[in-house]
Design an enzyme around this catalytic site. Structure first.
Site: not given
Ligand code: PDD
Length: 285
Positions: A52, A207, A102, A149, A100, A33, A182
Site C-alpha cells: 500500500r 482507505l 507548491h 494514505k 517553499r 505514512y 469510514e
Molecule cells: N489508521 N481508514 C483510515 C482513514 C485510517 O486512517 C486507517 C488507519 C484505516 C485502517 O487501515 P489499516 O487497517 O490499514 O490500519 C482506515 C492508522 C492506524 C492511523 O492513522 O493511525
C-alpha cells in the site's frame, strides 16, 4: 528507557529527533505514512502495508527513499531499539526538503524518511474491546483521494476531536448521499439483522485498510457472508452489531452510534470472534 527515532539515515533519541522546517511534510503535508501493528516484537502484515505504501507513493509521484529491503531493516531496527513487544511502528515519507514552492522540487531532491515505534498497553486495549466503544457521525468533508494514505489529515483530526468531546472513541464519516464511508482512523463495519457483514467497497472514497482485508479473509474462513457495499446511517442504527478495524485497534466492537445502542448495546459475538481469530490470518515477519 528513552525512545529512539529513525530520521533520514540516523537513529536518534526521540527528544532530539527533528526535521528541517522546509520539509514538505511540514510545509504542505506533502507525504504519506503507514502504521503496522507489532505483536510479540514482530511486524504484522508488513508485506501488505509495504504494497500500500508503494501505491500511495506512486499516486503522489514521491520516490521511495531506499530499497524495500533497507526499509524493512529500518522498521525492524526501530522496533528492536524501542523494545516494542505489543504496539505500533509508524513510518512517514515526504517529498523532502526544498525552498517553499507548491510545485514539486527539483528532480533528485531526496525524500525524507522518519520511523518511530512504541509500546501500547495490551491489557487496556483488551479491556476496551471487551467493553465496546461509542462512535458519532460527522459529514465527510475530505478530498476525493482518501485511498492514498496521505499525512494530510485535518478533517480526520477535527472529526476525532469532535468524537472525543462527545465522549466517543471514533467518528464515522457520512457522505453527501447519507452513506457511511469510514472512521477518522479506521474502517467501519456493520452486521445486518440477517447476519451479513457489510463494509464499504474500497474505491477512492475510503482507505483500503490492511486490517479490513485480513478481517474479510477471517470472516470467509468462519463462513460469514460479506457484502462490500455502501451502507446508510439508517442501516447502521438498525444493525445487529457494528465494529471498527485498524492496525492498532484490530477489531473493536461499537456499542453506540450517535448515542443509540447497537443491537443490545454490548459487543456482539461476530466482532468478538473476528477479533479472536484475526492473528491466525495475519502475516508475521
Ligand atoms: N489508521 N481508514 C483510515 C482513514 C485510517 O486512517 C486507517 C488507519 C484505516 C485502517 O487501515 P489499516 O487497517 O490499514 O490500519 C482506515 C492508522 C492506524 C492511523 O492513522 O493511525
Amino acid at each position: 528507557m528513552s525512545r529512539i527515532a529513525y530520521v533520514n539515515g540516523r537513529y536518534v533519541p526521540l527528544r532530539h529527533a527533528a526535521v528541517n522546517v522546509e520539509d514538505r511534510g511540514y510545509q504542505f503535508s506533502d507525504g504519506v505514512y503507514e502504521v503496522c501493528e507489532v505483536r510479540g516484537g514482530r511486524l504484522v502484515d508488513e508485506r501488505r502495508h509495504m504494497e500500500r505504501l508503494a501505491r500511495s507513493l506512486s499516486e503522489l509521484r514521491i520516490a521511495m527513499p531506499c530499497t524495500p529491503a533497507a526499509l524493512s531493516m529500518i522498521l525492524r531496527e526501530t522496533v528492536r531499539r524501542n523494545r516494542v513487544r505489543w504496539g505500533i511502528v509508524y513510518l512517514q515519507i515526504t517529498r523532502g526538503v526544498a525552498r517553499r514552492d507548491h510545485a514539486f522540487p527539483a528532480p533528485g531532491t531526496a525524500p525524507s524518511l522518519v520511523v518511530t515505534a512504541r509500546n501500547l498497553d495490551l491489557a487496556s486495549a483488551e479491556n476496551l474491546a471487551a467493553q465496546g466503544v461509542a462512535v458519532i457521525t460527522v459529514p465527510d468533508n475530505r478530498w476525493e483521494r482518501v485511498d492514498i494514505k496521505s499525512i494530510a489529515l485535518l478533517p480526520n483530526v477535527l472529526a476525532k476531536q469532535a468524537a472525543r468531546e462527545q465522549g466517543a472513541r471514533e467518528a464515522w464519516f457520512v457522505d453527501k448521499s447519507g452513506h457511511i464511508t469510514e472512521g477518522s482512523s479506521s474502517n467501519a463495519w456493520i452486521v445486518t439483522a440477517d447476519g451479513k457483514l457489510v463494509t464499504r467497497h474500497a474505491d477512492r472514497g475510503i482507505l483500503k485498510g490492511i486490517t479490513r482485508g485480513v478481517v474479510a479473509e477471517t470472516a470467509a474462513s468462519q463462513g460469514l457472508k460479506l457484502e462490500e457495499r455502501s451502507f446508510t446511517l439508517a442501516e447502521a442504527y438498525a444493525a445487529r452489531e457494528a465494529f471498527i478495524t485498524s492496525a492498532s485497534q484490530i477489531v473493536l466492537p461499537v456499542i453506540t452510534i450517535d448515542g443509540q445502542a447497537v443491537g443490545n448495546g454490548t459487543p456482539g459475538p461476530i466482532a468478538k470472534a473476528l477479533r479472536n481469530d484475526f492473528h491466525r490470518h495475519a502475516e508475521f515477519a
